[in-house]
Enzyme design. Structure first.
Site, short mmCIF file in Angstrom:
data_model
loop_
_atom_site.label_atom_id
_atom_site.label_comp_id
_atom_site.label_asym_id
_atom_site.label_seq_id
_atom_site.Cartn_x
_atom_site.Cartn_y
_atom_site.Cartn_z
N CYS A 1 0.84 -1.19 0.00
CA CYS A 1 0.00 0.00 0.00
C CYS A 1 0.88 1.25 0.00
O CYS A 1 1.65 1.47 -0.92
CB CYS A 1 -0.97 -0.06 1.18
SG CYS A 1 -2.39 1.04 1.03
N HIS A 2 0.80 2.09 1.04
CA HIS A 2 1.64 3.29 1.15
C HIS A 2 3.00 2.99 1.79
O HIS A 2 3.83 3.89 1.90
CB HIS A 2 0.92 4.35 1.99
CG HIS A 2 -0.24 4.99 1.30
ND1 HIS A 2 -1.47 4.37 1.21
CD2 HIS A 2 -0.37 6.18 0.68
CE1 HIS A 2 -2.31 5.15 0.56
NE2 HIS A 2 -1.66 6.26 0.22
#
Length: 189
Positions: free
Chosen positions: A113-114
């Site tokens: 994800c991030h």
């Protein structure tokens, strides 16, 4: 094969704002495979997880400060996402230094994800192929990384995924890569 990670020491580096499922599912996967897991953070006490970046999730007890460990203490590293978590990590010199050292050692790292934001800040994505949440792909490209849109990508022990929907593939692949152990240390181009 419930013992493929028996004797392996896995660090999870996270802070407040970590996406709960991105911490708990990979942790469960490596523990089920026999790994000993240590939750590292930039502060002591508890970290607050989030669900979809908006709703508070559970809190998790920090085992050790990232400033008190080195890459030699662990065999593999997990960098979960959530928007706030990696944003906090990437401005912390101890966290960034730890990630830079770890990736440079050739030991396997899983990030989703991030989570790759911390990899970008550590300047370790140059010349590597990875994936991430779509909103940080420009950051990865600007840091010299090659971004692809796939559920899981592996590049010399660096395992990345896009978002929580990819967790089954991500968890399976990190167990496999962590079991393989150290890869050739990446070279910067």
């Amino acid at each position: 094969m419930a013992d493929e990670l028996r004797g392996r020491r896995v660090a999870i580096l996270a802070t407040d704002g970590v996406e709960q499922v991105e911490l708990t599912q990979p942790r469960h996967a490596v523990e089920q495979a026999g790994a000993q897991v240590t939750l590292l953070s930039i502060h002591t006490g508890q970290i607050q997880s989030m669900n979809a970046d908006i709703d508070k999730g559970d809190t998790f007890t920090v085992d050790r400060l990232v400033s008190d460990v080195s890459g030699d203490d662990f065999d593999a590293l997990i960098l979960p996402g959530g928007t706030v978590n990696p944003d906090g990590l990437r401005v912390n010199p101890d966290a960034v230094g730890f990630v830079r050292e770890f990736v440079g050692s050739g030991k396997p790292v899983g990030s989703l994800c991030h989570g790759p934001w911390t990899l970008v800040e550590a300047d370790v994505v140059r010349g590597r192929t990875l994936t991430s949440f779509r909103s940080i792909r420009t950051d990865i490209r600007n840091a010299g990384g090659n971004v692809v849109d796939q559920e899981v990508v592996t590049d010399q022990g660096l395992v990345t995924s896009r978002d929580p929907n990819d967790l089954p593939a991500f968890c399976s692949k990190i167990v496999e890569e962590f079991a393989e152990g150290r890869h050739r240390a990446p070279t910067q181009t």
